[in-house]
Write a protein that holds these residues in place. Structure first.
Motif: not given
Length: 349
Positions: A257, A259, A18-20, A261
């Motif tokens: 998850g 998240g 994900s971006s995290d 993308r």
């Protein structure tokens, strides 16, 4: 497929992130954020017609693209020119050319669209990619694909029918090579133990943007892609972006998850002087002739559809590339500005 690798320290490196995971990545953060669309420029700026002179001055224009604040420049990967295919691509090796452009630019993300992972060994891919990433201060975003030009595979001594399996195995091998720590890899592509791979990426990892299906299942793309690059649906009518929205939603619904993308698409433009010229398909829909108002409408429709980055090419345009870049920078880019992320790392090499 047969690959085993140590994942105790970084188990997510075999899957998409994900971006995290890219919060400090200058290239990724300049291009991607939820509910935002940024603009990049696809190279070459002019179509090859048998004379390398079409590339003269291109790096100067890339410097201008960087100065003007575009999010990314994209280079293509076409190892061999097949006249029957009719497109020589970038001509220069994408990794070598990106290293040159890294020295000519300061902020713009450097993207491949797309590196053919099925044709090359993951050690060579990783060595080239992490080198560029280090030389650019963390600006590399790696679009990757399984390849679609039949003449290339026998030239490399490879079976084209096996490109899907080789692609997936190369992705796994590549990610383990560049992860922190010494890799332990047992794969049909090779065995590694007791040695390390250097250099590692500038910011932990390099985004891998899967192009199309790359001969994988939708669930595989959802699990393993750090982002997804697809060709646009028809761009001269609003129904095209609506169909694209359905494809993006279906992909994002399968991401583990849930998240964020990013999704990317691209279009070859013939941007005309008349700002009111309607969106008109050329070359069977391969090129879009339009004025800037039609382009702005299309970009807005893409953003609403969930597209996070639009890579625009102009190699088929009639106007000079410098004029198109200026118009895009002054009239279009302010509506879809690049993102303010972390600055590239200082480059002291």
């Amino acid at each position: 497929m047969n690959i085993a690798a140590t994942t105790a320290h970084h188990p997510t490196f075999l899957s998409g992130a994900s971006s995290d995971a890219f919060a400090k990545h200058p290239g990724y953060r300049r291009m991607f954020a939820p509910d935002r669309l940024t603009i990049g420029i696809f190279l070459p700026l002019r179509f090859y017609r048998g004379d390398m002179s079409v590339l003269e001055g291109q790096a100067d224009l890339v410097t201008e693209i960087d100065r003007r604040g575009f999010a990314a420049v994209w280079v293509r990967d076409v190892p061999l020119f097949d006249p029957n295919f009719g497109d020589a691509g970038q001509l220069f090796d994408p990794f070598t050319y990106l290293s040159y452009l890294a020295a000519r630019t300061d902020k713009v993300a450097l993207a491949t669209g797309s590196a053919v992972f099925s044709l090359r060994h993951p050690i060579d891919l990783a060595k080239a990619a992490t080198t560029i990433d280090r030389l650019s201060g963390g600006r590399l975003v790696l679009g990757i694909a399984s390849g679609d030009r039949p003449v290339e595979f026998p030239a490399y001594g490879l079976d084209m029918d096996g490109r899907g399996e080789r692609f997936a195995e190369t992705v796994a091998y590549f990610r383990q090579l560049i992860a922190p720590g010494r890799p332990v890899i047992r794969s049909s592509l090779g065995t590694i133990e007791g040695v390390d791979f250097l250099p590692k990426p500038a910011i932990g990892r390099i985004p891998l943007i899967i192009t199309g299906s790359s001969r994988q299942s939708p669930s595989w793309v959802a699990e393993h892609a750090d982002g997804w690059l697809t060709y646009p649906q028809p761009t001269h009518i609003p129904e095209g972006p609506k169909r694209l929205a359905q494809n993006i939603l279906s992909w994002r619904n399968q991401i583990p998850g849930a998240g964020f993308r990013p999704h990317m698409t691209n279009e070859w433009l013939d941007l005309v002087d008349d700002p009111d010229f309607p969106r008109t398909p050329l070359r069977g829909g391969f090129v879009l002739r339009t004025g800037r108002k039609g382009l702005i409408d299309l970009l807005g429709e893409w953003q609403e559809a969930g597209v996070n980055h639009a890579a625009l090419g102009m190699q088929f345009a009639e106007r000079p590339a410098s004029d198109i870049i200026q118009e895009l920078a002054e009239e279009v880019l302010p509506l879809f500005p690049s993102l303010e992320g972390p600055a590239p790392l200082p480059v002291k090499w």
